[in-house]
Write a protein that holds these residues in place. Structure first.
Motif, mmCIF file in Angstrom:
data_model
loop_
_atom_site.group_PDB
_atom_site.id
_atom_site.type_symbol
_atom_site.label_atom_id
_atom_site.label_comp_id
_atom_site.label_asym_id
_atom_site.label_seq_id
_atom_site.Cartn_x
_atom_site.Cartn_y
_atom_site.Cartn_z
ATOM 1 N N CYS A 173 0.816 -1.221 0.000
ATOM 2 C CA CYS A 173 0.000 0.000 0.000
ATOM 3 C C CYS A 173 0.848 1.269 0.000
ATOM 4 O O CYS A 173 0.331 2.364 0.267
ATOM 5 C CB CYS A 173 -0.922 0.016 1.221
ATOM 6 N N PHE A 176 -0.524 4.316 -1.923
ATOM 7 C CA PHE A 176 -1.525 5.168 -1.274
ATOM 8 C C PHE A 176 -0.845 6.264 -0.454
ATOM 9 O O PHE A 176 -1.235 7.434 -0.503
ATOM 10 C CB PHE A 176 -2.426 4.342 -0.354
ATOM 11 N N ARG A 177 0.160 5.870 0.310
ATOM 12 C CA ARG A 177 0.832 6.837 1.175
ATOM 13 C C ARG A 177 1.565 7.897 0.347
ATOM 14 O O ARG A 177 1.485 9.097 0.637
ATOM 15 C CB ARG A 177 1.805 6.112 2.112
ATOM 16 N N GLU A 180 -0.921 10.402 -1.268
ATOM 17 C CA GLU A 180 -1.569 11.316 -0.326
ATOM 18 C C GLU A 180 -0.595 12.316 0.274
ATOM 19 O O GLU A 180 -0.933 13.482 0.467
ATOM 20 C CB GLU A 180 -2.278 10.524 0.773
ATOM 21 N N VAL A 209 -5.508 7.528 3.105
ATOM 22 C CA VAL A 209 -4.680 6.317 3.082
ATOM 23 C C VAL A 209 -5.448 5.134 3.652
ATOM 24 O O VAL A 209 -5.477 4.039 3.077
ATOM 25 C CB VAL A 209 -3.372 6.532 3.869
ATOM 26 N N MET A 478 3.104 6.607 8.513
ATOM 27 C CA MET A 478 2.462 7.842 8.091
ATOM 28 C C MET A 478 2.960 9.040 8.879
ATOM 29 O O MET A 478 3.163 10.137 8.333
ATOM 30 C CB MET A 478 0.946 7.710 8.231
#
Length: 531
Positions: A173, A176-177, A180, A209, A478
């Motif tokens: 993933c 996604f991070r 964003e 996310v 994150m």
């Protein structure tokens, strides 16, 4: 006697029971009135109970302050419980007890006794005693956070860790991070010189996310299901989880919901429920079930496939699916956003720390954009984050535990059903554990092994034992990525006419008393890096 003398007496009496709630609506005022009226009857019942209790010759409980019949120590609690419990430790020692309503609470304030509770007797203290609002939010303890330590909890936690929070899935993933965080940089660049709410910037990025991981593989605009008001919904949920509620302390009154806490939580839960229903219904009715090129499926797909396999080793129903989605959605977003805000606050109040961080960022990335694959090289930023967690732990009392059988801790009897709080805020500020504990010194984390996985009980911002927060890996990734990008791409300053300070306010998740508002300016020379 003045005509309003009776009314003044009434107000004086009811004000006595205000303890630590604020009067926000007529339900709070009504609750105090009912409590005042019921006191004489409850006092009688209390003394009847105490006679039986004393005759049984109970073993010595931990020391603590005396309370009143029926309501115990409730009227004397201040709003900032972490500070009040720490003050009590100075008088009563590393373990203390107090009765709040009909329930006995024990507070552990030392590393040594925290080890007993979370390691030596981890299984004994692995249950929960959720507030009534949490029962509503968790669909009746069907989730991971509030469920007791049983087969259902082990199944759901294993499912969450293996399918959402595993290293393999977090790596898968990464896109996604990256998307964003770069979107955050673009948005902030478009607001150069303007006031920016740091918490909101971080919250929106984390929300996108998390929704991408939960149901993003099959939806083009995965965050649109949430709607524009979700941040306010989540703030209200967390406020209700931490709000004092008569129902929790005197369960015989829970049916009346005197303060309307459960009704208000039901309204917020219904908002989440509509989101989950829309996604689940769309999938069940033949919605797209796209699989990424690497074979990864989003979490909703995985859960629905398990729902269809009722005879498999792991099966779930619709309410369990909603409960676990609620856990991830509410826990992952707010905590990360809150800690981004706290770290930025400490950095902006310590210019020498900001200078060291930006020098490290320049050494690692040059004057180019931050890449996630190199974040592990940011040892000083990591130390700054850990020092912030030490001074501002997101859950200052962790999530309460409940003894599933009577046992002994520190030489004192802890009866079955006792609610146990681990005062992380006190442990993190104990001069026996830390040199100059009230000073912000990131350098203390540059030596030795410090992580979030219980290797050193002097530092336990996410708990320890089998009830440790399973979402630490995602939150850490994150947190570092957002902070590194904000600090490397921009210079930040506080508005001249406003200082948000470093003061906290006790909530379920520890909040800043005033939100952090900061003004960015361009730091990188190549404008194309912001686009």
């Amino acid at each position: 006697m003045t005509p309003n003398f009776g009314a003044q007496i009434y107000l004086k009496i009811t004000d006595f029971w205000s303890w630590r709630w604020q009067i926000d609506n007529h339900q709070d005022h009504f609750a105090r009135t009912i409590l005042t009226i019921m006191v004489p009857l409850l006092i009688f019942l209390w003394y009847q109970y105490m006679e039986v209790y004393i005759r049984k010759g109970k073993t010595l409980l931990p020391p603590g302050p005396y309370g009143l019949p029926v309501v115990g120590y409730l009227p004397f609690l201040t709003f900032n419980l972490h500070e009040r419990f720490t003050e009590m430790s100075h008088r009563y020692g590393p373990i203390s007890s107090l009765r709040l309503g009909s329930k006995l609470h024990v507070v552990v304030n030392s590393v040594e006794l925290a080890k007993v509770v979370t390691r030596d007797l981890d299984k004994t203290f692995a249950n929960r005693s959720p507030p009534f609002t949490a029962l509503t939010l968790s669909y009746g303890m069907l989730d991971v956070v509030w469920s007791n330590n049983n087969a259902h909890w082990r199944k759901m936690r294993k499912l969450m860790v293996s399918q959402v929070l595993s290293n393999a899935n977090l790596d898968a993933c990464a896109g996604f991070r990256t998307n964003e965080v770069r979107k955050v940089v673009r948005d902030v660049y478009g607001r150069i010189g303007k006031r920016i709410d740091i918490n909101k910037v971080a919250f929106d990025a984390e929300l996108n996310v998390v929704t991408g991981m939960l149901w993003g593989c099959s939806e083009e605009n995965h965050s649109s299901y949430i709607g524009n008001g979700f941040r306010e919904v989540e703030f209200k949920i967390l406020e209700l989880l931490g709000a004092p509620n008569i129902s929790d302390f005197i369960p015989m009154l829970s049916w009346f919901d005197l303060q309307g806490r459960q009704r208000e939580m039901q309204k917020q839960t219904e908002h989440l429920d509509r989101v989950f229903d829309k996604i689940i219904r769309g999938r069940i009715n033949g919605g797209s079930r796209k699989v990424e090129e690497d074979g990864r499926k989003d979490f909703v797909q995985i859960l629905l496939e398990l729902k269809d396999k009722k005879d498999g080793p792991i099966s779930v129903n619709i309410d369990q699916i909603k409960a676990i989605l609620s856990d991830i959605l509410t826990a992952a977003t707010d905590t990360t956003a809150t800690m981004v805000e706290w770290v930025m606050t400490e950095i902006l109040h310590h210019p020498e720390v900001k200078t060291k961080i930006q020098q490290e960022l320049t050494d690692v990335f040059g004057m180019k954009i931050v890449e996630e694959c190199h974040l592990s090289k940011l040892t000083y930023l990591d130390a700054v984050i850990k020092e912030t967690f030490r001074i501002h732990p997101p859950l200052p009392l962790l999530i309460q535990r409940c003894a599933n059988e009577s046992c002994t801790v520190g030489g004192y009897m802890i009866p079955k059903g006792t609610i146990v709080h681990i005062n992380v805020w006190a442990i993190h500020r104990d001069p026996r554990n830390w040199l100059d504990p009230l000073q912000f010194k990131p350098e203390r984390f540059l030596k030795g092994k410090w992580d979030y996985n219980r290797n050193n009980l002097k530092f336990l911002p996410f708990g320890v034992g089998r009830r440790i927060c399973p979402g630490v890996p995602l939150g850490e990734k994150m947190l570092v990525y957002i902070l590194a990008s904000l600090l490397h791409s921009f210079e930040w300053r506080l508005p001249e006419d406003e200082d948000s300070g470093v003061f906290d306010e006790f909530r379920f998740v520890m909040k800043k008393r005033k939100p952090l508002i900061a003004i960015p300016s361009k730091r990188l020379s190549d404008a194309s890096l912001y686009l």
